[in-house]
Design a protein around this motif. Structure first.
Motif, PDB file in Angstrom:
ATOM      1  N   LEU A 269     -11.223   0.976   6.022  1.00  0.00           N
ATOM      2  CA  LEU A 269     -10.832  -0.299   6.644  1.00  0.00           C
ATOM      3  C   LEU A 269     -10.299  -0.067   8.059  1.00  0.00           C
ATOM      4  CD1 LEU A 269     -10.464  -3.359   6.170  1.00  0.00           C
ATOM      5  CD2 LEU A 269      -8.189  -2.874   5.276  1.00  0.00           C
TER       6      LEU A 269
ATOM      7  N   CYS B 180     -14.260  -3.422   1.955  1.00  0.00           N
ATOM      8  CA  CYS B 180     -12.957  -2.805   1.690  1.00  0.00           C
ATOM      9  C   CYS B 180     -11.915  -3.843   1.318  1.00  0.00           C
ATOM     10  CB  CYS B 180     -12.484  -2.009   2.904  1.00  0.00           C
ATOM     11  SG  CYS B 180     -13.465  -0.520   3.170  1.00  0.00           S
ATOM     12  N   GLU B 181     -11.929  -4.987   2.014  1.00  0.00           N
ATOM     13  CA  GLU B 181     -10.919  -6.014   1.728  1.00  0.00           C
ATOM     14  C   GLU B 181     -11.105  -6.613   0.330  1.00  0.00           C
ATOM     15  OE1 GLU B 181     -11.005  -8.647   5.129  1.00  0.00           O
ATOM     16  OE2 GLU B 181      -9.434  -7.466   6.154  1.00  0.00           O
TER      17      GLU B 181
ATOM     18  N   ASN C 290       0.844  -1.208   0.000  1.00  0.00           N
ATOM     19  CA  ASN C 290       0.000   0.000   0.000  1.00  0.00           C
ATOM     20  C   ASN C 290       0.871   1.247   0.000  1.00  0.00           C
ATOM     21  OD1 ASN C 290      -2.066  -1.779   0.266  1.00  0.00           O
ATOM     22  ND2 ASN C 290      -2.496  -1.346   2.416  1.00  0.00           N
TER      23      ASN C 290
ATOM     24  N   GLU D  49      -5.737  -1.924  -6.412  1.00  0.00           N
ATOM     25  CA  GLU D  49      -4.283  -2.007  -6.563  1.00  0.00           C
ATOM     26  C   GLU D  49      -3.905  -2.461  -7.970  1.00  0.00           C
ATOM     27  OE1 GLU D  49      -3.116  -2.687  -1.875  1.00  0.00           O
ATOM     28  OE2 GLU D  49      -3.161  -4.426  -3.192  1.00  0.00           O
TER      29      GLU D  49
ATOM     30  N   CYS E 181     -10.861   3.682   0.777  1.00  0.00           N
ATOM     31  CA  CYS E 181     -10.965   2.280   1.186  1.00  0.00           C
ATOM     32  C   CYS E 181     -10.009   1.958   2.328  1.00  0.00           C
ATOM     33  CB  CYS E 181     -10.655   1.363   0.001  1.00  0.00           C
ATOM     34  SG  CYS E 181     -12.117   0.934  -0.928  1.00  0.00           S
ATOM     35  N   LEU E 182      -8.753   2.441   2.210  1.00  0.00           N
ATOM     36  CA  LEU E 182      -7.765   2.162   3.267  1.00  0.00           C
ATOM     37  C   LEU E 182      -8.203   2.790   4.596  1.00  0.00           C
ATOM     38  CD1 LEU E 182      -4.359   2.717   1.373  1.00  0.00           C
ATOM     39  CD2 LEU E 182      -5.347   0.542   2.074  1.00  0.00           C
TER      40      LEU E 182
ATOM     41  N   ARG F 186     -12.392  -4.799  -2.254  1.00  0.00           N
ATOM     42  CA  ARG F 186     -12.154  -3.740  -3.239  1.00  0.00           C
ATOM     43  C   ARG F 186     -10.673  -3.329  -3.345  1.00  0.00           C
ATOM     44  NH1 ARG F 186     -12.615  -1.795  -7.820  1.00  0.00           N
ATOM     45  NH2 ARG F 186     -13.029   0.411  -8.149  1.00  0.00           N
ATOM     46  N   ILE F 187      -9.952  -3.369  -2.195  1.00  0.00           N
ATOM     47  CA  ILE F 187      -8.570  -2.874  -2.191  1.00  0.00           C
ATOM     48  C   ILE F 187      -7.675  -3.584  -3.228  1.00  0.00           C
ATOM     49  CG2 ILE F 187      -6.439  -2.744  -0.782  1.00  0.00           C
ATOM     50  CD1 ILE F 187      -8.279  -1.769   1.542  1.00  0.00           C
TER      51      ILE F 187
ATOM     52  N   TYR G 189      -8.977   4.667  -3.480  1.00  0.00           N
ATOM     53  CA  TYR G 189      -8.051   3.779  -2.775  1.00  0.00           C
ATOM     54  C   TYR G 189      -7.822   4.279  -1.344  1.00  0.00           C
ATOM     55  CZ  TYR G 189      -3.772   0.935  -2.163  1.00  0.00           C
ATOM     56  OH  TYR G 189      -2.816   0.040  -1.721  1.00  0.00           O
TER      57      TYR G 189
END
Length: 369
Positions: free
Chosen positions: A64, A89-90, A4, A97, A60-61, A92-93, A57
């Motif tokens: 989470l 979120c897990e 990340n 990426e 989402c981070l 989509r992340i 992004y």
């Protein structure tokens, strides 16, 4: 979180550049320099896409992190909400990426250009010309689906139908970036219309897709072009033999890669309007020179990056069309489907999508993001 962080570092570095470019494209001196302005607006769009994904992004981070903190709450409803947020979120992340990695790979600067498509019947005589005609029809139908504009600039018909050679220009969005995977030798296996014994023959046609040159890519001394006009042949009609609408252009060009002066000869009989034919002949001259001058650049890339998808080698056999079995096989990615009649009707997007995915996977491996 280390991945990340690396991705975020790369993206953070681009924010300042995005702001700089958005200021530059409103500067009158930049707008006046057409070449620079076109380049910057393209960069602005590409950076804009990255900034948009970066925003999602980051959301989402952060989402989470917040949801993980909420899991320590005693309220069961809040906990359930947090659980759902974590799952979303897990999922989509990693998708984001992948998207970011692909956007960070430098795009081929030619991808957004219009293209010149050249189809030539290869080995197999009349049947090869008929097949070249079938390929032309396939690309015409595909262009219709995409809403692209196709204009034939020259053609030479086969004795039993089809084309010995046909050249056309295609304009629309990302034409070259989509069609470049079609360059190469296309092979057909079928019983030709000209065959009396019912035997299956193998013939071939070659397809070349070239990026169309912009007027400012190529230096041409227009004063040195020799023009001839002639009467276009064709099916009867009042106009045919009275008006010299066909144009022929001769231009001596020094190849910078070899130092040899070559005479380029281009004919255009596409329209009944001589000025339009001149314009199209000039456009083909630009593309021809641009293609030759860039062949060295293309060869350099090809030697560095012989991906199985786009080797830059126009003599490679890329696809087989097997009529008895209704089968299409793309040899670069071992892609086989059994919908030949739909494919020949222009339904080729799925194959192109697979080629793009394979190419991107190889480029990702190379860039080690």
């Amino acid at each position: 979180m280390s991945e990340n962080n690396t991705l975020l570092e790369k993206l953070d570095g681009l924010v300042a550049r995005f702001e700089e470019v958005s200021t530059l494209i409103t500067d009158p001196s930049v707008i006046a320099d057409q070449k620079r302005y076109v380049k910057l607006t393209k960069e602005y769009k590409e950076l804009g896409d990255l900034i948009k994904v970066r925003k999602e992004y980051l959301q989402c981070l952060n989402g989470l992190e917040e949801a993980k903190i909420m899991m320590s709450e005693s309220d069961p409803e809040l906990k359930e909400m947090a659980r759902e947020e974590i799952a979303a979120c897990e999922a989509r992340i990693p998708e984001l990426e992948e998207e970011i990695k692909l956007l960070l790979i430098p795009a081929d600067p030619q991808d957004d250009r219009n293209a010149i498509l050249e189809i030539r019947g290869g080995t197999g005589g009349d049947e090869a010309a008929i097949f070249a005609g079938d390929l032309f029809r396939m690309y015409s139908k595909y262009c219709e689906r995409k809403g692209w504009k196709m204009e034939v600039s020259s053609s030479s018909e086969g004795t039993s139908g089809g084309f010995k050679e046909i050249i056309c220009s295609i304009s629309g969005e990302k034409v070259y970036g989509t069609l470049k995977y079609e360059s190469g030798v296309h092979r057909v296996q079928r019983v030709p219309a000209t065959e009396t014994q019912g035997r299956v023959h193998t013939s071939a046609a070659s397809v070349a897709v070239l990026p169309e040159a912009e007027p400012f890519d190529v230096e041409i001394n227009e004063g040195e072009i020799k023009w001839d006009t002639f009467r276009s042949g064709g099916a009867g009609g009042q106009n045919v033999n009275k008006v010299e609408s066909g144009v022929r252009l001769r231009y001596n060009w020094k190849n910078p890669n070899t130092g040899i002066v070559e005479e380029i000869l281009i004919e255009c009989t596409e329209t009944r309007d001589q000025p339009k034919n001149k314009e199209r002949a000039l456009s083909r001259l630009r593309t021809f020179i641009y293609d030759k001058e860039h062949q060295k650049y293309i060869d350099d890339i090809a030697s560095k990056r012989k991906t199985m998808v786009s080797t830059g080698d126009r003599s490679a056999k890329i696809r087989t069309y097997n009529y008895p079995q209704g089968r299409i096989t793309d040899h670069r990615i071992n892609y086989t489907i059994y919908n030949l009649s739909a494919f020949m009707d222009g339904d080729i997007q799925d194959c192109i999508d697979h080629l793009i995915v394979a190419e991107n996977a190889e480029r990702l491996k190379e860039s080690e993001l």
